[in-house]
Design a protein around this motif. Structure first.
Motif, short mmCIF file in Angstrom:
data_model
loop_
_atom_site.label_atom_id
_atom_site.label_comp_id
_atom_site.label_asym_id
_atom_site.label_seq_id
_atom_site.Cartn_x
_atom_site.Cartn_y
_atom_site.Cartn_z
N UNK A 1 81.42 24.82 28.48
CA UNK A 1 81.25 25.01 27.04
C UNK A 1 80.47 23.85 26.44
N UNK A 2 80.80 22.63 26.85
CA UNK A 2 80.11 21.44 26.31
C UNK A 2 78.65 21.40 26.75
N UNK A 3 78.37 21.82 27.98
CA UNK A 3 76.96 21.82 28.41
C UNK A 3 76.16 22.87 27.64
N UNK A 4 76.79 24.02 27.35
CA UNK A 4 76.10 25.03 26.52
C UNK A 4 75.83 24.47 25.13
N UNK A 5 76.81 23.78 24.56
CA UNK A 5 76.62 23.15 23.25
C UNK A 5 75.52 22.10 23.30
N UNK A 6 75.47 21.33 24.38
CA UNK A 6 74.43 20.31 24.53
C UNK A 6 73.04 20.95 24.54
#
Length: 503
Positions: free
Chosen positions: A118-123
């Motif tokens: 999820x955090x990599x998608x947000x990044x």
């Protein structure tokens, strides 16, 4: 590049991205070494803290002027800051949904992976907002897309999840190929991937054959990105993916991923084609010549999204078509191409963020309680939990665009924009007609909640994360509906009307 040159860059403008990247890396290691039986929700709470820290760092950069690093491939301007705040706010609320999600469907084994993916998608989405180059835009888009593909199919032992991931990957791959092919035409015509350099070179384009090639590039990029927005007629993947993915992932795709889609549409189409001439020096920009194509997609998206939603019995499929319709409303603002376009799009995405995520919080709660996702499961909700029913009712009327809600102000801004400069009577008419159509399926859910008997009289135990999302969503939907100037003034005071977008 020498070490001295490397250290001379203003790396502080990437602080929000560094926070998300660093925490994603830490979560990967923590998940790897944590005992298998230990609850992974602690990783979710760490992610929430990281997102809040990134929001604080973005607010600390609000007074910073336009700054670019790495040969203008990464730039911090008003547009980047405004949309990063939207992305982080949406991501934070989705993460509250995720930590409250009771994984009984095969996802519990991969709960740790969920948080750092999820955090990599947000990044990836955040990188897109600050991209000043076609390459960094594409890298950000693929970081978001590949992470989203995995998240959609994370329940790998479920057939629906497998189907949704497969359709998402196939459609996403096709759209990426079409977009990249259009970008290659732009590079071939200009010899550069930098957005500002491309814009400057295309202003003096004189060869009719090159103008024709640029028109083809525009259409390919528009079609490719329309897949990402789930805009009709390129929306086929959305209902199946929304239904098959876990509810927090569906919420993420409907809000954060859609916001990122509009970020890249605005970045590429305005930067590359907003100044590119259509028939030699001094002629009208090609973007205005192609206005009718965008308007057609906007109209088709509103009609198909709202009409097909009427026939849905699954709440997540209904919200998938609702999401398609809302993409059409935002495309109306984009196709109008006037001075209030940025304001209308940003405010609508802000309103949509809160009202949609609040609705998904209730959907998650109901579906976990009943074990299904049918609209009929909402029957008698008012008797079982009056507060929950009233909360969902407020969010639904905001989605429908009733006065006194943020959704109404968002639609009103877009509707007014259709009459600024060049009037778009057909789009305005379609928008009104389809908004009326949307009342039927939104009020269908309300009918179930307030006027149908409950098959189960048991009460709800609402997790803390769901409470946070509902309180924030309802408060924002009402406050921005009654006092929209709070958001509009914030936008004007801190982002300078996006005047630095092409500087």
């Amino acid at each position: 590049m020498s070490f001295k040159t490397l250290t001379s860059f203003h790396w502080s403008i990437m602080t929000p991205e560094f926070i998300i990247l660093g925490v994603a890396a830490v979560l990967t290691l923590l998940d790897l070494f944590m005992p298998k039986k230990q609850d992974r929700r602690i990783l979710g709470w760490i992610s929430i803290v990281a997102i809040l820290a990134a929001m604080v760092s973005v607010t600390g950069l609000l007074d910073q002027g336009v700054t670019s690093i790495l040969d203008d491939t990464f730039r911090l301007d008003g547009f980047a800051k405004a949309f990063k705040l939207l992305l982080l706010a949406g991501a934070g609320l989705v993460m509250f949904l995720a930590v409250s999600y009771k994984a009984k469907d095969g996802m519990e084994e991969y709960q740790g992976e969920f948080y750092y993916l999820f955090l990599t998608a947000l990044l990836g989405a955040m990188v897109m907002t600050s991209s000043g180059d076609l390459i960094t835009l594409f890298v950000g888009l693929e970081l978001l897309s590949i992470s989203s593909y995995i998240l959609a199919g994370i329940r790998k032992h479920q057939l629906k999840s497998n189907e949704s991931a497969m359709k998402y990957v196939i459609n996403g791959g096709i759209s990426t190929a079409i977009t990249l092919f259009g970008m290659s035409y732009v590079y071939g015509l200009t010899g550069s991937t930098n957005l500002l350099a491309i814009a400057n070179k295309l202003q003096s384009l004189a060869d009719p054959q090159q103008v024709y090639m640029l028109g083809l590039a525009f259409l390919m990029i528009l079609v490719g990105l329309s897949f990402k927005l789930a805009a009709a007629p390129f929306h086929m993947w959305a209902p199946d993916v929304y239904q098959g993915a876990p509810t927090p992932v569906t919420a993420f795709l409907s809000v954060v991923s859609k916001t990122a889609g509009f970020v890249i549409v605005i970045r590429i189409l305005l930067s590359v084609f907003g100044l590119a001439v259509s028939a030699g020096p001094g002629s009208e920009p090609i973007l205005y010549k192609m206005q009718d194509y965008i308007a057609f997609i906007a109209g088709a998206t509103m009609i198909i999204g709202n009409v097909v939603a009427l026939r849905q019995s699954n709440i997540k499929r209904m919200f998938a078509y609702s999401s398609i319709a809302h993409a059409g409303y935002i495309l109306v603002a984009f196709s109008s191409m006037n001075f209030i376009m940025f304001d209308a799009i940003w405010f609508y995405l802000l309103a949509y963020l809160f009202m949609n995520l609040g609705a998904f919080a209730v959907i998650q709660l109901i579906s976990e309680k009943t074990g299904s996702e049918n609209i009929s499961d909402f029957a008698g909700l008012y008797r079982r939990s009056p507060v929950l029913a009233v909360t969902m009712g407020i969010l639904l009327i905001s989605l429908a665009g009733f006065p006194g809600t943020a959704g109404f102000i968002g639609k009103l801004n877009i509707f007014i924009g259709t009459f600024v400069d060049t009037p778009h009577y057909v789009l305005a008419s379609i928008m009104i007609a389809t908004t009326v159509v949307s009342y039927f399926y939104y009020f269908g859910v309300m009918t179930q909640m307030f006027f149908r008997p409950a098959s189960d009289e048991s009460k709800f135990k609402i997790p803390f994360g769901i409470i946070v999302v509902l309180v924030v969503s309802v408060a924002a939907s009402i406050v921005f509906g009654v006092a929209p100037n709070l958001a509009i003034d914030f936008l004007h005071n801190h982002f300078n009307g996006f005047n630095d977008f092409l500087k």
